[in-house]
Design an enzyme around this catalytic site. Structure first.
Site, PDB file in Angstrom:
ATOM      1  N   ASP A 244       0.905  -1.088  -0.047  1.00 32.12           N
ATOM      2  CA  ASP A 244       0.039   0.172   0.168  1.00 32.12           C
ATOM      3  C   ASP A 244       0.996   1.338  -0.057  1.00 32.12           C
ATOM      4  O   ASP A 244       1.921   1.298  -0.544  1.00 32.12           O
ATOM      5  CB  ASP A 244      -1.037  -0.163   1.103  1.00 32.12           C
ATOM      6  CG  ASP A 244      -2.286   0.472   0.877  1.00 32.12           C
ATOM      7  OD1 ASP A 244      -2.428   1.705   0.608  1.00 32.12           O
ATOM      8  OD2 ASP A 244      -3.427  -0.349   0.720  1.00 32.12           O
TER       9      ASP A 244
ATOM     10  N   HIS B 241      -3.941   5.862   2.994  1.00 34.27           N
ATOM     11  CA  HIS B 241      -4.643   4.814   2.770  1.00 34.27           C
ATOM     12  C   HIS B 241      -4.093   3.553   3.292  1.00 34.27           C
ATOM     13  O   HIS B 241      -4.932   2.935   3.747  1.00 34.27           O
ATOM     14  CB  HIS B 241      -4.345   4.519   0.892  1.00 34.27           C
ATOM     15  CG  HIS B 241      -5.343   3.497   0.490  1.00 34.27           C
ATOM     16  ND1 HIS B 241      -4.918   2.261   0.338  1.00 34.27           N
ATOM     17  CD2 HIS B 241      -6.568   3.680   0.014  1.00 34.27           C
ATOM     18  CE1 HIS B 241      -6.024   1.702  -0.208  1.00 34.27           C
ATOM     19  NE2 HIS B 241      -7.009   2.305  -0.486  1.00 34.27           N
TER      20      HIS B 241
ATOM     21  N   SER C 197     -11.138  -1.511  -1.629  1.00 36.59           N
ATOM     22  CA  SER C 197      -9.847  -1.408  -0.868  1.00 36.59           C
ATOM     23  C   SER C 197     -10.244  -1.638   0.485  1.00 36.59           C
ATOM     24  O   SER C 197      -9.302  -2.204   1.250  1.00 36.59           O
ATOM     25  CB  SER C 197      -9.382  -0.047  -0.929  1.00 36.59           C
ATOM     26  OG  SER C 197      -8.564  -0.089  -2.354  1.00 36.59           O
TER      27      SER C 197
END
Length: 312
Positions: free
Chosen positions: A29, A64, A256
């Site tokens: 990520d 994220h 996600s």
């Protein structure tokens, strides 16, 4: 996370005292930022590998990756467990392959895969969470280096999960590497359960007529960790009790977010049955998923639910 816990029947795992202890998870990520639920001394971050900028100390210049890791393994200590992750006692490594904008390239992902293949035994990694995928209009078939790369992880025995993408609801909107027939592709279940909102979850079949996604899990409006300042503010040597919860947690939506929900559930399954192979885990998901009444192209085998996954 409390809503997610209710939907997936997390209490079924907690009643068995399953928290993911002993199970290692690799996350591809944007990195991982400082947060009391993830990076306080004594927590379970075991390695940080920065493929993008080659920095040694951990960081997340997008947010994220911190959010994703919180869904999987956040301790919830800063929220009195309100935003506890699915497998809070699992340990994890972060492989940063995405930049500040959340963008990346195949070469960096492949470099991360090579690193993991060389080191996964060292960290007892069983699960690989890849909450990223190709952009709309990008064509990566099953012979592409990206798909072959993630399949190399699967062939090594790792359980690889990736997002279905957010370009639904049209058919053939599963992105790469979710179009791999081997790895586990995760879509979002929320719209199917509530009927509210746009159905963004990528749909199959793939261009090779492979049925996808494999499984669905909650993915909309998930509140999880966000990085706080890279200084010691609220973390080391300071009390985080006075930090606004808005600075510690925030909401994101997408497949996600569905993917780490499924990864966390599998970590609980592996704590219970550590002998399971990746193929056996996939069969168990298929056998125990809850049919939501939609075509496979939309829901896969159905929604993951722990009262079935752990008891059947």
């Amino acid at each position: 996370m409390q809503r997610v816990a209710s939907l997936i029947h997390l209490n079924a795992a907690r009643s068995l005292k399953l928290t993911g202890k002993g199970v290692g998870i690799a996350v591809f990520d944007t990195g991982i930022g400082r947060h009391p639920d993830l990076t306080m001394p004594g927590t379970r971050l075991q390695a940080f590998v920065d493929i993008v900028n080659h920095r040694k100390d951990y960081y997340d210049d997008n947010g994220h990756g911190t959010h994703i890791t919180g869904i999987i393994a956040g301790s919830g200590q800063a929220s009195q467990r309100k935003y506890e992750g699915i497998a809070p006692d699992s340990h994890f490594i972060m492989i940063k392959v995405l930049n500040q904008k959340g963008e990346g390239n195949i070469e960096d992902v492949l470099a991360g895969i090579r690193w993991l293949l060389a080191h996964y035994k060292e960290y007892n990694i069983r699960i690989v969470n890849i909450s990223v995928g190709s952009s709309r209009g990008k064509h990566f078939d099953e012979t592409s280096p990206l798909v072959r790369g993630v399949e190399a992880l699967w062939e090594e025995g790792l359980i690889v999960l990736t997002a279905a993408g957010n370009h639904g609801p049209a058919p053939h909107t599963i992105g790469a590497p979710g179009n791999s027939r081997k790895i586990i592709t995760v879509g979002a279940s929320d719209v199917m359960q509530t009927g509210n909102g746009r159905d963004y979850s990528g749909r199959g079949p793939t261009e090779s007529c492979i049925k996808k996604p494999d499984i669905v899990a909650p993915g909309s409006n998930i509140i999880s960790c966000q990085p706080v300042s890279s200084t010691p503010y609220g973390l080391y040597g300071y009390s985080y009790d006075t930090i606004s919860m808005k600075k510690l947690y925030h909401s994101r939506s997408g497949t996600s977010m569905s993917t780490p929900v499924a990864s966390g559930c599998i970590a609980l399954l592996l704590q219970q049955r550590p002998y399971l192979s990746n193929r056996e885990v996939k069969i168990q998901l298929k056998k125990t998923a809850v049919d939501l009444g939609y075509d496979h192209s939309r829901q896969g085998w159905g929604m993951i639910r722990l009262d079935r996954l752990l008891y059947m």
